[in-house]
Design an enzyme around this catalytic site. Structure first.
Site, short mmCIF file in Angstrom:
data_model
loop_
_atom_site.label_atom_id
_atom_site.label_comp_id
_atom_site.label_asym_id
_atom_site.label_seq_id
_atom_site.Cartn_x
_atom_site.Cartn_y
_atom_site.Cartn_z
N SER A 49 -2.37 0.04 6.25
CA SER A 49 -1.98 -1.31 6.67
C SER A 49 -2.55 -2.30 5.67
O SER A 49 -3.63 -2.08 5.11
CB SER A 49 -2.58 -1.60 8.05
OG SER A 49 -2.54 -2.98 8.31
N SER A 50 -1.82 -3.39 5.45
CA SER A 50 -2.33 -4.43 4.54
C SER A 50 -3.64 -4.99 5.08
O SER A 50 -4.50 -5.44 4.32
CB SER A 50 -1.31 -5.55 4.40
OG SER A 50 -0.08 -5.00 4.01
N HIS A 99 0.86 -1.19 0.00
CA HIS A 99 0.00 0.00 0.00
C HIS A 99 0.89 1.24 0.00
O HIS A 99 2.14 1.12 -0.02
CB HIS A 99 -0.94 -0.02 1.21
CG HIS A 99 -0.23 -0.29 2.51
ND1 HIS A 99 0.65 0.62 3.08
CD2 HIS A 99 -0.23 -1.36 3.33
CE1 HIS A 99 1.13 0.12 4.20
NE2 HIS A 99 0.63 -1.09 4.37
N HIS A 156 3.99 1.33 2.28
CA HIS A 156 5.17 0.63 1.74
C HIS A 156 5.81 1.46 0.63
O HIS A 156 7.04 1.56 0.55
CB HIS A 156 4.78 -0.72 1.12
CG HIS A 156 4.23 -1.73 2.08
ND1 HIS A 156 2.95 -2.20 2.01
CD2 HIS A 156 4.81 -2.35 3.13
CE1 HIS A 156 2.75 -3.10 2.96
NE2 HIS A 156 3.87 -3.20 3.67
#
Ligand code: PAF
Length: 281
Positions: free
Chosen positions: A186-187, A33, A36
């Site tokens: 966050s994933s 995302h 990152h």
């Protein structure tokens, strides 16, 4: 762009670099995302070569359901990275390649850092993180390794890991990236319904108000206030809220002018666990 699945392939490439070249590494578990991407862009700007590892590390999950449900989106991740730079190498090994048939954590002594917050609620989590991060840093031998401050406790644990194990790398912490409503990227956000994802702005709003109160109120007062806010909210269940010293992560008892503090929170939205933190001074 290279995509390597084997340790040997990655080692061959890094050992062929010229003297003076620097390697930036961004360890991830994929489902990339914008949080990152901000780390990857920084690594690309600051290094000759950037390695992004994508590996859902089984030993850091204390909950097997959480591991099973962790999003796996390798193709999309690779396309996203391709759009950033050609000079990125993706390292996406199998668990067999990394653990060689023995999927177990090393045991570390991170001292008081591992006894609180995530360490208290996720048994064995930081041994798992330490194990994979030590392996990745040893394989890739980066000059710089980039980690997000959303996992602030993890960042401090990794700082301690490289000290204990004398791994020659600069650990670079990078600011939290947030969705438009304030929710920390966050994933796991992918697993929230659009309704919950929207409502989850409540977490950051609460942290921001806690920060405002920090100027005049005690840690106990603020903790009680946050607990009360979550008791009145039926969508999110508070696991912990702690105000702690940013260096040693021990809960604040008495404020000191020379110290920096952060508020840390972990919350459940159904079975989806979300964490966040905010600097207070
Ligand atoms: O923060 C993460 O995504 C993971 O804990 C890490 C550092 C990639 C280790 O698996």
């Amino acid at each position: 762009m290279f995509i390597f699945h084997k340790i040997e392939e990655l080692k061959n490439l890094t050992s062929s670099l010229s003297k003076g070249d620097t390697i930036g590494m961004v360890p991830t578990m994929g489902a990339l995302h914008l949080g990152h991407i901000s780390l990857v862009k920084k690594a690309v700007r600051e290094n000759s070569l950037t390695i992004v590892s994508i590996f859902v590390n089984p030993t850091q999950f204390n909950n097997q359901e959480d591991l099973k449900k962790y999003p796996k989106t390798l193709e999309d991740d690779v396309s996203l990275l391709k759009s950033i730079s050609k000079d990125i190498v993706v390292f996406s090994p199998s668990a067999k390649e990394i653990y060689n048939g023995n999927i177990k954590s090393e045991s570390y002594n991170f001292g008081k850092l591992e006894k609180v917050m995530e360490g208290e609620f996720r048994d064995g989590h930081f041994d798992g993180v330490g194990t994979i991060v030590e392996k990745l840093l040893t394989i890739a031998k980066p000059t710089n390794a980039y980690f997000g401050e959303k996992d602030y406790q993890q960042l401090q644990i990794i700082n301690k890991l490289v000290k204990i194990k004398k791994i020659p790398v600069n650990i670079i912490g990078c600011p939290i990236v947030r969705e438009a409503n304030g929710l920390a990227m966050s994933s796991r956000n992918e697993r929230l319904s659009s309704y919950l994802r929207n409502e989850a702005s409540f977490i950051y709003k609460t942290l921001k108000t806690a920060k405002e109160k920090f100027g005049t109120k005690s840690a106990t007062y603020i903790t009680d206030w946050v607990t009360n806010q979550f008791q009145q909210n039926k969508l999110f269940k508070l696991e912990y809220f702690t105000i702690a010293d940013t260096e040693n992560l021990q809960p604040l008892k008495r404020k000191s002018k020379n110290k920096k503090y952060r508020a840390f929170i972990a919350v459940y939205a159904n079975d989806i666990r979300l964490i966040d933190n905010i600097s207070l001074n």
